[in-house]
Write an enzyme that holds these catalytic residues in place. Structure first.
Site, PDB file in Angstrom:
ATOM      1  N   GLN A 132       0.915  -1.316   0.049  1.00 47.92           N
ATOM      2  CA  GLN A 132       0.000   0.097   0.092  1.00 47.92           C
ATOM      3  C   GLN A 132       1.074   1.142  -0.026  1.00 47.92           C
ATOM      4  O   GLN A 132       1.618   1.605   0.923  1.00 47.92           O
ATOM      5  CB  GLN A 132      -0.792  -0.061   1.149  1.00 47.92           C
ATOM      6  CG  GLN A 132      -1.691   1.126   1.392  1.00 47.92           C
ATOM      7  CD  GLN A 132      -2.275   1.244   2.757  1.00 47.92           C
ATOM      8  OE1 GLN A 132      -1.932   0.818   3.903  1.00 47.92           O
ATOM      9  NE2 GLN A 132      -3.574   1.726   2.897  1.00 47.92           N
ATOM     10  N   GLY A 133       0.822   2.018  -1.150  1.00 47.73           N
ATOM     11  CA  GLY A 133       1.561   3.383  -1.124  1.00 47.73           C
ATOM     12  C   GLY A 133       0.655   4.462  -0.484  1.00 47.73           C
ATOM     13  O   GLY A 133       0.181   5.223  -1.493  1.00 47.73           O
ATOM     14  N   TYR A 134       0.705   4.635   0.671  1.00 46.90           N
ATOM     15  CA  TYR A 134      -0.068   5.638   1.106  1.00 46.90           C
ATOM     16  C   TYR A 134       0.910   6.919   1.449  1.00 46.90           C
ATOM     17  O   TYR A 134       0.805   8.013   1.124  1.00 46.90           O
ATOM     18  CB  TYR A 134      -1.079   5.274   2.055  1.00 46.90           C
ATOM     19  CG  TYR A 134      -2.579   4.878   1.455  1.00 46.90           C
ATOM     20  CD1 TYR A 134      -2.427   4.162   0.208  1.00 46.90           C
ATOM     21  CD2 TYR A 134      -3.907   5.310   2.030  1.00 46.90           C
ATOM     22  CE1 TYR A 134      -3.852   3.946  -0.171  1.00 46.90           C
ATOM     23  CE2 TYR A 134      -4.825   4.859   1.718  1.00 46.90           C
ATOM     24  CZ  TYR A 134      -4.952   4.075   0.348  1.00 46.90           C
ATOM     25  OH  TYR A 134      -6.179   3.949  -0.043  1.00 46.90           O
ATOM     26  N   SER A 135       1.241   6.826   2.966  1.00 47.59           N
ATOM     27  CA  SER A 135       1.937   7.812   3.710  1.00 47.59           C
ATOM     28  C   SER A 135       3.200   8.148   2.869  1.00 47.59           C
ATOM     29  O   SER A 135       3.733   7.389   2.137  1.00 47.59           O
ATOM     30  CB  SER A 135       2.448   7.220   4.956  1.00 47.59           C
ATOM     31  OG  SER A 135       1.293   6.963   5.680  1.00 47.59           O
ATOM     32  N   SER A 167       4.217  -1.269   4.062  1.00 48.66           N
ATOM     33  CA  SER A 167       4.312  -2.465   4.774  1.00 48.66           C
ATOM     34  C   SER A 167       4.763  -3.312   3.852  1.00 48.66           C
ATOM     35  O   SER A 167       4.230  -3.662   2.665  1.00 48.66           O
ATOM     36  CB  SER A 167       3.033  -2.893   5.308  1.00 48.66           C
ATOM     37  OG  SER A 167       2.467  -1.761   6.323  1.00 48.66           O
ATOM     38  N   GLU A 250      -9.102  -0.993   6.025  1.00 44.93           N
ATOM     39  CA  GLU A 250      -7.918  -1.171   6.449  1.00 44.93           C
ATOM     40  C   GLU A 250      -8.041  -1.175   8.243  1.00 44.93           C
ATOM     41  O   GLU A 250      -7.714  -1.787   8.727  1.00 44.93           O
ATOM     42  CB  GLU A 250      -6.780  -0.146   6.288  1.00 44.93           C
ATOM     43  CG  GLU A 250      -5.465  -0.339   7.027  1.00 44.93           C
ATOM     44  CD  GLU A 250      -4.545   0.616   6.523  1.00 44.93           C
ATOM     45  OE1 GLU A 250      -4.987   1.699   5.689  1.00 44.93           O
ATOM     46  OE2 GLU A 250      -3.143   0.461   6.809  1.00 44.93           O
ATOM     47  N   GLU A 378      -5.951   9.796  17.160  1.00 47.38           N
ATOM     48  CA  GLU A 378      -6.512  11.240  17.425  1.00 47.38           C
ATOM     49  C   GLU A 378      -7.249  11.538  16.144  1.00 47.38           C
ATOM     50  O   GLU A 378      -8.339  12.053  15.926  1.00 47.38           O
ATOM     51  CB  GLU A 378      -5.486  12.113  17.691  1.00 47.38           C
ATOM     52  CG  GLU A 378      -4.630  12.209  18.609  1.00 47.38           C
ATOM     53  CD  GLU A 378      -3.944  10.726  19.062  1.00 47.38           C
ATOM     54  OE1 GLU A 378      -3.379  10.227  18.058  1.00 47.38           O
ATOM     55  OE2 GLU A 378      -3.666  10.487  20.190  1.00 47.38           O
TER      56      GLU A 378
END
Lengths: 394, 372
Positions: A132-135, A167, A250, A378
């Site tokens: 997963q290429g998110y952050s 990951s 997720e 948060e």
């Protein structure tokens, strides 16, 4: 006997006949023995390979996906029965997969027919492992500020940028990736959702050493990576909607980690480690903490069960997964804190066979990521406050 | 069974919600409190509870009841909780009726019929000390001739001063039983105790009270099981009430966060309050889930429901307690005034937590069951 009972009986008989005995035993070394599939995956045992092959042949690695795309075609109720029967026999999961948990549901909803036919059956069979290429370094909680660039070059996108906390990127075959395709638009409106092969020239990965001493996450770099236009999922610049939809899956996955028990209960671990006096744990204040944690855990399991029933009855709030993600991960952190307290000095050993190379301490440290990854606690509380409670502001 | 209400249960909830909010909102409690009402609840309202079928919700249909179970009774308890309604429902229709149903037989059936028609009020006398500890009970029944003699002192007897019949838990040899005691009998004295929340309770002393042989609900054999069932139904019902108390306190608090302005902004815009409200939402959702699960378990197999009941009471206590504490704090100074209802929710939550075991009692019970 109604149809569901008949399905249960057939399922049990099939599992008994087809799940190898080795695949019904608890893990000895969970990390080494889980099956993730993919081009480069080395099966831990022949039994593991056979188990995956048999389950995949029925589509039962993704039981509730349509059978047209290799899934099991089961109803929600049948899927629950299958899970119950697998649990009753102690069957291991045949395949752990971000493809099943995250990408698949998004492709089913937003993918083109060609994309579904190309990718879903391979996910079901465990042939392709996804990451997963998110952050990004500058886009964590504020994910929508991501800067990885995809330029339209006619027949392809040219991708440049960097992802982080990817990951198992070093083990993955393909990536589903958020990229910016419009730098002029508002930040949520210039994002697209791309799929590409990790062997494409220009893709490199570098594992990140974590406080647990392990490296499940990577930095991933894109340097003039050419991605065919056909690999765009949904509409260009409308990727944020897909990104959010996938995140709810997720969150369900991570929230559920608060429930992964197997093995001994915390009460049992503490009783063995500390001992009992008059039938009660010899450390009375820790006993109280553990009693509360165990009650909270059981209660959360029931809340998860109700969440499923609410969804079935179409009474669940769309943001309900934020509650489960927040609570489940905080619970899991508490469990590991208390496990460390219960084990005391024995739990502090970092190396050697006695501690299984610091299994408890490393697992404790690993849980600290639970309330960060997939949206911090948060962020989940923000979502609950705004979307469920309708509180004012931003 | 799915953890959502059935269609019929939803209809019952809608009817109870409308009826109780209309007939007995928080103003009803205030009126009873401020007029120092001698009964502490409205007998007229109880008559209407009977007409609606609520008094006989778990009494069998053959005795004029609705023949429903703990889930339906819990649905009504939750609405009572939302409105802080003083009502004999808990002691009579829930706990008393459950004890009688567990006892069975023609005499119990006759009493259940009177409960369903609204003509009989019961009170279960079990607690003795400051805390709920049924295992430490000292009230003693001794066999005497064909009957028994009862000695002891009970406290926190809900509706004890208004009950037509007391159900007194007492030791009998090496077991326990539940004895039916006429509050007017010689040797029985009942003192109403005005409680913090303006709901009803009493202290009951039993001084050589002579009872007939048929006064023991469990006939000297099944008393412990009857008591356990009545307590567990009461605990789950109390959990449902606490869910209602917590949910209503929370609803009023989030409404306040959306109207109160300070520093030129709605206070609900402040993240410090948003996060606490969001966390509280989670706790209340969990309490709801567990309470429904426990009520369903009681309906399915009451003798196996004990652990789930303890879980429900523990979680509902904790959630409601947090809800009322946050409610007063987030209301600020106005929350400290008697004129605003929020303080009444805090008082009721405090009393309901102590009823039949607080969070610690039930967490301890679960830990013991798990062998530590």
């Amino acid at each position: 006997m109604d149809q569901l009972d008949a399905f249960r009986a057939e399922t049990r008989a099939w599992l008994e006949a087809n799940c190898p005995a080795e695949m019904r035993k608890p893990f000895e070394d969970e990390e080494a023995e889980r099956c993730w599939g993919g081009r480069n995956f080395k099966f831990f045992s022949e039994a593991q390979r056979v188990w995956l092959e048999r389950m995949a042949a029925r589509g039962w690695t993704a039981p509730d996906w349509p059978s047209d795309y290799g899934g099991g075609g089961l109803s929600k109720a049948q899927t629950i029965v299958l899970r119950q029967e697998m649990r009753a026999l102690g069957c291991r999961s045949p395949l752990d997969s971000f493809g099943i948990w995250m990408l698949g549901p998004a492709l089913l909803k937003y993918g083109s027919e060609a994309q579904k036919r190309e990718h879903l059956p391979r996910i079901v069979r465990g042939e392709i492992r996804w990451c997963q290429g998110y952050s990004e370094p500058g886009a964590g909680s504020d994910l929508a500020s991501l800067q990885t660039k995809a330029e339209d070059k006619g027949d392809h996108f040219l991708v440049n940028g960097q992802k982080v906390w990817t990951s198992y990127a070093d083990k993955a075959d393909w990536i589903f990736c958020l990229v910016r395709t419009d730098f002029q638009a508002k930040k949520h409106e210039g994002i697209s959702f791309l799929l590409f092969d990790m062997t494409t020239p220009g893709v490199t990965t570098r594992p990140i050493l974590l406080i647990s001493g392990k490296s499940p996450f990577c930095e991933t770099f894109f340097d003039d990576v050419k991605v065919p236009k056909d690999n765009l999922v949904g509409v260009e610049n409308k990727g944020w909607e897909i990104a959010k939809y996938l995140l709810t899956h997720e969150r369900d996955m991570i929230g559920g980690m608060g429930l992964v028990g197997g093995g001994r209960s915390l009460g049992e671990i503490a009783a063995q480690s500390i001992g009992l006096e008059n039938g009660m744990l010899a450390d009375p204040i820790l006993r109280g903490d553990i009693a509360r944690l165990e009650a909270d855990t059981w209660a959360f399991q029931i809340a998860m069960e109700r969440a499923g029933d609410l969804a079935k009855a179409k009474q669940a709030h769309p943001a309900y997964s934020s509650f489960l993600k927040y609570y489940g991960t905080e619970l899991n952190k508490r469990r590991h804190e208390l496990t460390m307290s219960a084990l005391g000095a024995d739990g502090l050993e970092w190396e050697g066979a006695r501690s299984q190379d610091g299994e408890a301490a490393r697992a404790w440290l690993r849980t600290k990521a639970n309330s960060i990854e997939g949206g911090t606690s948060e962020v989940q509380l923000n979502i609950i406050a705004k979307r469920i409670l309708d509180l004012p502001g931003a | 069974m799915a953890l959502v209400l059935t269609e019929e249960q939803n209809l019952l909830r809608d009817s109870a919600r409308g009826f109780i909010a209309d007939k007995a909102p928080v103003a009803h409690l205030r009126h009873l409190r401020d007029t120092r009402d001698a009964t502490g609840f409205s007998r007229d309202l109880w008559r209407e509870f009977a007409d609606m079928g609520f008094a006989g919700v778990i009494a069998p249909e053959a005795q004029g009841g609705l023949g429903l179970g703990p889930v339906e009774a819990g649905v009504i308890m939750e609405e009572i909780g939302r409105n802080l309604t003083p009502s004999p429902f808990f002691a009579t229709a829930l706990v008393g009726a459950s004890a009688l149903k567990a006892a069975g037989g023609p005499r119990a059936e006759a009493l259940l019929a009177k409960i369903a028609s609204g003509d009989l009020l019961l009170a279960l006398a079990v607690d003795e000390g400051a805390k709920h500890r049924p295992g430490a009970m000292t009230t003693q029944a001794q066999r005497s001739g064909n009957g028994f003699v009862l000695n002891g002192a009970k406290s926190f007897v809900v509706d004890g001063h208004a009950a037509d019949l007391l159900l007194v838990a007492a030791r009998l040899g090496d077991t326990v039983d539940v004895f039916m005691v006429d509050p007017k009998a010689a040797g029985v004295s009942v003192e109403r105790t005005i409680m913090t929340d303006a709901h009803n309770a009493a202290r009951v002393t039993l001084d050589n009270v002579a009872l007939d042989a048929d006064a023991a609900l469990g006939a000297g054999e099944r008393g412990a099981a009857i008591l356990e069932t009545a307590l567990n139904v009461g605990r789950a019902g109390s959990a449902a009430e606490l869910c209602g108390v917590g949910a209503e306190a929370f609803a009023r608090t989030t409404a306040y966060l959306k109207e109160r302005k300070q520093f030129g902004r709605l206070i609900g815009e402040f993240q410090a309050l948003q996060h606490r409200a969001a966390h509280l939402y989670c706790e209340l959702e969990i309490a709801q889930a567990v309470t429904l699960k426990a009520l369903q378990a009681l309906a399915a197999a009451p003798d196996k429901a004990g652990p789930l009941v303890s879980l429900a009471k523990a979680r509902a206590c904790a959630a409601a307690d947090l809800a009322v504490r946050e409610a007063v704090q987030m209301h600020g100074g106005i929350g400290m005034t008697d004129a605003v209802d929020i303080g009444l929710f805090m008082k009721r939550a405090r009393v309901a937590q102590e009823l039949f075991g607080d969070e610690r009692f039930h967490a301890d019970r679960l830990a013991r069951l798990r062998g530590y």
